[in-house]
Design an enzyme around this catalytic site. Structure first.
Site, PDB file in Angstrom:
ATOM      1  N   GLU A 255       0.877  -1.179   0.000  1.00  0.00           N
ATOM      2  CA  GLU A 255       0.000   0.000   0.000  1.00  0.00           C
ATOM      3  C   GLU A 255       0.907   1.219   0.000  1.00  0.00           C
ATOM      4  O   GLU A 255       1.571   1.497   0.990  1.00  0.00           O
ATOM      5  CB  GLU A 255      -0.915  -0.035   1.221  1.00  0.00           C
ATOM      6  CG  GLU A 255      -1.797  -1.273   1.184  1.00  0.00           C
ATOM      7  CD  GLU A 255      -2.979  -1.238   2.132  1.00  0.00           C
ATOM      8  OE1 GLU A 255      -2.937  -0.476   3.103  1.00  0.00           O
ATOM      9  OE2 GLU A 255      -3.926  -1.987   1.883  1.00  0.00           O
ATOM     10  N   CYS A 289      -2.608   9.137   2.866  1.00  0.00           N
ATOM     11  CA  CYS A 289      -2.259   8.555   1.562  1.00  0.00           C
ATOM     12  C   CYS A 289      -3.337   8.833   0.522  1.00  0.00           C
ATOM     13  O   CYS A 289      -3.036   8.976  -0.649  1.00  0.00           O
ATOM     14  CB  CYS A 289      -1.998   7.062   1.690  1.00  0.00           C
ATOM     15  SG  CYS A 289      -3.375   6.163   2.393  1.00  0.00           S
ATOM     16  N   GLU A 464      -6.259  -5.000   0.030  1.00  0.00           N
ATOM     17  CA  GLU A 464      -6.624  -5.548   1.329  1.00  0.00           C
ATOM     18  C   GLU A 464      -8.039  -5.073   1.643  1.00  0.00           C
ATOM     19  O   GLU A 464      -8.606  -4.261   0.939  1.00  0.00           O
ATOM     20  CB  GLU A 464      -5.604  -5.135   2.397  1.00  0.00           C
ATOM     21  CG  GLU A 464      -4.221  -5.753   2.105  1.00  0.00           C
ATOM     22  CD  GLU A 464      -3.256  -5.727   3.297  1.00  0.00           C
ATOM     23  OE1 GLU A 464      -3.701  -5.783   4.449  1.00  0.00           O
ATOM     24  OE2 GLU A 464      -2.039  -5.646   3.039  1.00  0.00           O
TER      25      GLU A 464
HETATM   26  P1  NAD Z   1       8.624   4.988   4.273  1.00  0.00           P
HETATM   27  O1  NAD Z   1       8.542   4.155   3.052  1.00  0.00           O
HETATM   28  O2  NAD Z   1       9.779   5.895   4.448  1.00  0.00           O
HETATM   29  O3  NAD Z   1       8.621   4.075   5.589  1.00  0.00           O
HETATM   30  C1  NAD Z   1       7.566   3.163   5.855  1.00  0.00           C
HETATM   31  C2  NAD Z   1       8.101   2.061   6.747  1.00  0.00           C
HETATM   32  O4  NAD Z   1       9.069   1.312   6.019  1.00  0.00           O
HETATM   33  C3  NAD Z   1       8.806   2.550   8.008  1.00  0.00           C
HETATM   34  O5  NAD Z   1       8.514   1.669   9.067  1.00  0.00           O
HETATM   35  C4  NAD Z   1      10.271   2.461   7.618  1.00  0.00           C
HETATM   36  O6  NAD Z   1      11.127   2.305   8.743  1.00  0.00           O
HETATM   37  C5  NAD Z   1      10.260   1.221   6.766  1.00  0.00           C
HETATM   38  N1  NAD Z   1      11.373   1.107   5.812  1.00  0.00           N
HETATM   39  C6  NAD Z   1      12.081   2.101   5.222  1.00  0.00           C
HETATM   40  N2  NAD Z   1      13.030   1.587   4.417  1.00  0.00           N
HETATM   41  C7  NAD Z   1      12.927   0.238   4.491  1.00  0.00           C
HETATM   42  C8  NAD Z   1      13.612  -0.858   3.886  1.00  0.00           C
HETATM   43  N3  NAD Z   1      14.625  -0.668   3.033  1.00  0.00           N
HETATM   44  N4  NAD Z   1      13.237  -2.115   4.184  1.00  0.00           N
HETATM   45  C9  NAD Z   1      12.212  -2.330   5.028  1.00  0.00           C
HETATM   46  N5  NAD Z   1      11.528  -1.349   5.652  1.00  0.00           N
HETATM   47  C10 NAD Z   1      11.865  -0.072   5.372  1.00  0.00           C
HETATM   48  O7  NAD Z   1       7.236   5.760   4.336  1.00  0.00           O
HETATM   49  P2  NAD Z   1       6.796   6.874   5.386  1.00  0.00           P
HETATM   50  O8  NAD Z   1       7.474   8.130   4.992  1.00  0.00           O
HETATM   51  O9  NAD Z   1       6.926   6.331   6.773  1.00  0.00           O
HETATM   52  O10 NAD Z   1       5.236   6.957   5.095  1.00  0.00           O
HETATM   53  C11 NAD Z   1       4.666   7.834   4.205  1.00  0.00           C
HETATM   54  C12 NAD Z   1       4.310   7.115   2.919  1.00  0.00           C
HETATM   55  O11 NAD Z   1       3.387   6.072   3.196  1.00  0.00           O
HETATM   56  C13 NAD Z   1       3.623   8.008   1.926  1.00  0.00           C
HETATM   57  O12 NAD Z   1       4.153   7.774   0.642  1.00  0.00           O
HETATM   58  C14 NAD Z   1       2.173   7.549   1.980  1.00  0.00           C
HETATM   59  O13 NAD Z   1       1.418   7.772   0.823  1.00  0.00           O
HETATM   60  C15 NAD Z   1       2.335   6.103   2.245  1.00  0.00           C
HETATM   61  N6  NAD Z   1       1.102   5.546   2.798  1.00  0.00           N
HETATM   62  C16 NAD Z   1       0.331   4.726   1.991  1.00  0.00           C
HETATM   63  C17 NAD Z   1      -0.871   4.214   2.480  1.00  0.00           C
HETATM   64  C18 NAD Z   1      -1.710   3.324   1.614  1.00  0.00           C
HETATM   65  O14 NAD Z   1      -2.532   2.620   2.156  1.00  0.00           O
HETATM   66  N7  NAD Z   1      -1.550   3.307   0.307  1.00  0.00           N
HETATM   67  C19 NAD Z   1      -1.280   4.521   3.772  1.00  0.00           C
HETATM   68  C20 NAD Z   1      -0.484   5.354   4.544  1.00  0.00           C
HETATM   69  C21 NAD Z   1       0.717   5.849   4.054  1.00  0.00           C
END
Ligand code: NAD
Length: 495
Positions: A255, A289, A464
């Site tokens: 997501e 999001c 989901e």
């Molecule tokens: P992010 O991708 O930076 O981090 C998300 C999670 O992934 C964190 O727990 C982070 O520690 C982990 N992570 C980072 N690098 C990783 C790696 N290499 N391997 C495994 N895990 C890793 O995202 P963010 O900045 O925390 O969240 C914002 C983003 O989430 C926005 O792009 C938003 O649109 C998206 N989002 C999407 C939905 C949806 O349902 N589509 C919902 C909420 C947020």
């Protein structure tokens, strides 16, 4: 009365095998408060050794939890929902303090977390398994088995609610889990241990490992004992995780980000559309999001709508997250604030800033921004194409339906879309033509939890929600049984 801000006296630790734990090497990370940007707590900085322990605990707990009858698991889920509701105020206060969400909106998220558990308790109770009969010759039936230890990786926006959105179906399906919350916002996750204990969730069924994505997250993704991963976060991280899942042939649900259009036709109910646009992009501090962050307005309505949108954005109450009157709080982290300000800078060069985009004068510290409205935004502008994930909206005019579809589809993302028109035939036509996982017609983001949730294009892989989540967390096995005399073709039986 505003809630007392939570102040954890010690380090926010992991939760492994039903016990609190620190990082194996003792490392910690600072957690900052977005209203002041000062560190107020520490969180365990987990790595591969911690993930190993958590996966071991989840594997040990798996056989008994997987064998627990679905109606018993459903009862546990209802008890988790009760325990969440019992802690509603504290949970909302933690979330608001740690993420900067206005307290009123954080309360709504806490309620949704409880609803997620009740929803999946209902889904698993109602869900049957399929059977197919071929005349009188053969019966084929399907058994679903929990897929194993699920890795759950969640972002910093509405963290507790999004964790519940993964925990509830995984537990309902009979998986045990290792959850890796986002490192910027670990506070509300620190309530899971007492919630799970109060609900009688057996030790090891849920394990939590904190830490950065590069260390704890990556170790979870790469772990051979974790056959499936549910990830919510940015598209860039999702791509990296999918690559790793491909090498190890793991199932993954993604997501990801969005840049969702709101298409407002000249015949729309303008008052409702305006309220929905303002709420859809500025609630949750714009860190949502499914935010409608591109507003496409039909030309006869364009000037008036843009002016009124700018006026509303200017009057939005930006303030401390604990103040019940606050409508937009501080952005989650100084690093994210800088990123959003960079988009505001780019937007000023690419288009016309008609509201906000500055730090409010009465809030000299913290990550505060008056919601920004950009008008006449061309389709190749960065604020049109890229996810800002803050209180920033791009407004663009269009002449007819074809142009609206072209503009709506003109970004790499395809999570949500919103259409406002009093011509329902056109509303449906638009809904079918826009390339996104979800479309709302004359409505803001109200969800039925049974409906599929997820995005097209760069916004995700898989869906989901309802039974689809259970599909993801289970393996289906088809069992084929002969009912009558079965005569297989005979090879090698000649004389
Ligand atoms: P992010 O991708 O930076 O981090 C998300 C999670 O992934 C964190 O727990 C982070 O520690 C982990 N992570 C980072 N690098 C990783 C790696 N290499 N391997 C495994 N895990 C890793 O995202 P963010 O900045 O925390 O969240 C914002 C983003 O989430 C926005 O792009 C938003 O649109 C998206 N989002 C999407 C939905 C949806 O349902 N589509 C919902 C909420 C947020």
């Amino acid at each position: 009365m505003s809630p007392v801000p939570p102040r954890p006296s010690s380090v926010i630790g992991h939760w492994i095998g039903g016990e609190p734990a620190g990082a194996a090497d003792g490392r910690t990370l600072d957690v900052t408060d977005p209203a002041s940007d000062r560190p107020y707590a520490k969180v365990a900085g987990g790595g591969p050794a911690d993930v190993d322990r958590a996966v071991d605990a989840a594997r040990a707990a798996f056989p008994a939890w997987a064998a627990t009858a679905h109606h018993r698991r459903a009862r546990v889920l209802h008890r988790i929902a009760d325990a969440v509701e019992d802690r509603h105020d504290r949970l909302a206060a933690h979330e608001s303090y740690d993420t900067g969400l206005p307290i009123g909106q954080a309360r709504g998220q806490a309620r949704r977390a409880a609803e997620n558990f009740r929803h999946f308790a209902g889904v698993i109770t109602a869900l049957g398994e399929e059977a197919f009969r071929q005349g009188e010759e053969q019966l084929s039936y399907v058994v679903r088995s929990p897929a194993g230890v699920a890795g759950l990786i969640t972002p910093w926006n509405t963290p507790f609610m999004l964790q519940s959105w993964k925990l509830a179906p995984a537990l309902a399906a009979g998986c045990t889990v290792v959850l890796k919350p986002a490192e910027w916002t670990p506070l509300s996750a620190s309530l899971w241990p007492e919630i799970l204990t109060a609900a009688g969730v057996p030790a090891g069924v849920v394990n939590i490992v904190h830490g950065t994505g590069a260390e704890a997250g990556r170790a979870l993704v790469d772990h051979p004992g974790v056959p499936l991963l549910s990830f919510t976060g940015s598209t860039a991280t999702g791509r990296r995780i999918l690559r790793s899942c491909a090498d190890r042939l793991k199932a993954a649900s993604m997501e990801l980000g969005g840049k969702s259009p709101v298409v407002v036709f000249a015949d729309a109910d303008v008052e409702a559309a305006l309220d929905a646009v303002v709420f859809g992009v500025f609630s949750l501090n714009g860190e949502r999001c499914t935010a409608g962050s591109r507003v496409l307005v039909q030309r006869p309505l364009y000037e008036d709508f843009t002016r009124r949108l700018a006026d509303r954005a200017t009057r939005i109450r930006v303030g401390p997250p604990s103040d019940p009157a606050t409508e937009v709080g501080p952005l989650v982290h100084a690093e994210h604030y800088r990123r959003v300000l960079e988009y505001v800078r780019a937007g000023r060069e690419e288009s016309r800033l008609v509201a906000g985009g500055e730090r409010p004068a009465h809030l000299p510290g913290g990550n505060y921004l008056q919601p920004a409205v950009f008008a006449d935004v061309p389709r190749d502008a960065r604020v049109f194409q890229e996810e800002v994930f803050g209180p920033v909206v791009a407004v663009t005019p269009f002449d007819d339906e074809d142009e609206a579809v072209g503009l709506a589809n003109a970004t790499p993302y395809g999570l949500a879309a919103y259409v406002w028109t009093s011509d329902l035939r056109r509303g449906h036509r638009m809904a079918h033509a826009v390339d996104s996982g979800m479309v709302w017609i004359n409505s803001h983001n109200v969800r039925d939890l049974r409906a599929p949730f997820g995005g097209a294009k760069a916004s995700g892989v898989g869906r989901e929600g309802g039974a689809r989540s259970i599909d993801f967390y289970t393996e289906s096995k088809a069992v084929h049984v002969a009912l009558g005399e079965m005569r297989p073709p005979r090879l090698g039986g000649g004389t």
